[in-house]
Design an enzyme around this catalytic site. Structure first.
Site, PDB file in Angstrom:
ATOM      1  CB  ILE A 137       6.339  -7.937  39.818  1.00 45.04           C
ATOM      2  CG1 ILE A 137       6.375  -8.739  41.019  1.00 45.04           C
ATOM      3  CG2 ILE A 137       8.549  -7.904  40.702  1.00 45.04           C
ATOM      4  CD1 ILE A 137       7.007  -9.853  41.244  1.00 45.04           C
ATOM      5  CG  ASP A 138       3.868  -6.806  34.958  1.00 46.81           C
ATOM      6  OD1 ASP A 138       4.208  -5.669  35.505  1.00 46.81           O
ATOM      7  OD2 ASP A 138       4.430  -7.032  33.864  1.00 46.81           O
ATOM      8  CE  LYS A 139      -4.128 -12.012  37.677  1.00 45.15           C
ATOM      9  NZ  LYS A 139      -5.252 -11.918  36.730  1.00 45.15           N
ATOM     10  NE  ARG A 238       5.164  -9.633  30.542  1.00 46.64           N
ATOM     11  CZ  ARG A 238       3.302  -9.122  30.862  1.00 46.64           C
ATOM     12  NH1 ARG A 238       3.586  -7.798  31.400  1.00 46.64           N
ATOM     13  NH2 ARG A 238       2.582  -8.941  29.724  1.00 46.64           N
TER      14      ARG A 238
END
Length: 305
Positions: A137-139, A238
């Site tokens: 999962i993204d930062k 997103r």
């Protein structure tokens, strides 16, 4: 040394060599490609050329990719929110701001650094930089991900991801008021042709991507939604929410600049479900929204009163 062969097809007109290669080599930056060209590691139709060479259909490209420099991931003691662990896997709740795995130039402070201090028995399928990492999962996205402790668990969990049999539900605050209660975005995602740091809905060098969503709550200018992943492409939620013109609040890459006061996108991986690779038991985990998202929702509700 690895040798990569590319035959150029599907171009409309002509395009720069470095752009063509970086589009074909999905995980390779354009600057890295330009460095290879500068080092004369790239030939087109048998000839050394410059980065601004304009490719055309039928061109044959050969790249001699040098062996990567050996990298060592350092174990770092850190507090991890591990909500489940056994001999095969663990499920961790990742905070906002933490990168999942090291990359050249960013070798410390990641979840993998912490995991290596927590346990030494992580699967090696994804190599030295991503031990145990089945999915990411993204930062600045918070929430759950599963980590494999051995290769059998990694392969089993990875196949479930590929077969779309895992459960991955996210919650997000998005811009705009979505009028319908549920919907599905079925739109392929690939690298953005104008910005290599972004993904986009595109028919070129893309992969199928499907996101289902349900409206949980509406406000004057925002909507609180549940997003359910059928596929797991980079930045999928997103990109898809921006594509239907309801971008995730706080998203610095795909959303508007003036938004809610939050450090990063208001997106949380809330629910994760899978079949245990050894016991074949159905397992499902949930995590609470992070405090910053809870505060945002409380503020939006107060403004509605």
């Amino acid at each position: 040394m690895e040798q990569v062969y590319i035959k150029v097809t599907g171009l409309e007109g002509r395009d720069r060599l470095d752009k063509v290669i970086s589009n074909e080599q999905g995980d390779t930056s354009r600057s890295q490609v330009q460095q290879w060209i500068k080092e004369q590691r790239v030939k087109v139709n048998g000839n050394i050329v410059k980065a601004n060479y304009k490719c055309t259909d039928g061109d044959e490209i050969i790249i001699e990719i040098p062996e990567p420099e050996p990298l060592e991931v350092i174990a770092e003691s850190m507090v991890l929110d591990i909500i489940y662990e056994d001999e095969d896997l663990l499920v961790v709740n990742k905070p906002r701001g933490m990168v999942v795995h090291p990359a050249p130039g960013h070798m410390t402070g990641t979840l993998v650094n912490g995991l290596m201090a927590h346990c030494q028995d992580l699967s090696g399928i994804n190599g030295v930089l991503r031990p145990g990492i089945v999915h990411r999962i993204d930062k600045d996205t918070t929430g759950l991900l599963v980590v494999a402790k051995n290769d059998h668990a990694h392969q089993h969990l990875g196949q479930q991801m590929k077969d779309k049999s895992t459960t991955r539900k996210y919650e997000a605050i998005v811009h705009g008021v979505i009028p319908h209660n549920k919907g599905t975005v079925d739109a392929p995602i690939g690298r953005d042709a104008q910005d290599r740091q972004k993904m986009a809905v595109t028919d070129k060098n893309s992969k199928d991507a499907v996101t289902h969503f349900n409206v949980l709550e509406r406000f004057n200018a925002y909507t609180f939604v549940e997003c359910i992943l059928e596929t797991g492409r980079t930045h999928q939620i997103r990109v898809h929410m921006n594509y239907i013109e309801y971008p995730v609040a706080g998203d610095p890459k795909y959303g508007p600049k003036k938004t809610l006061p939050i450090s990063g996108q208001a997106l949380h991986a809330k629910t994760l479900g899978f079949i245990h690779p050894r016991t074949e038991e159905e397992m499902e985990f949930t995590s609470d929204l992070p405090e910053d998202m809870t505060t945002l929702l409380d503020d939006l509700r107060r403004n509605e009163a």
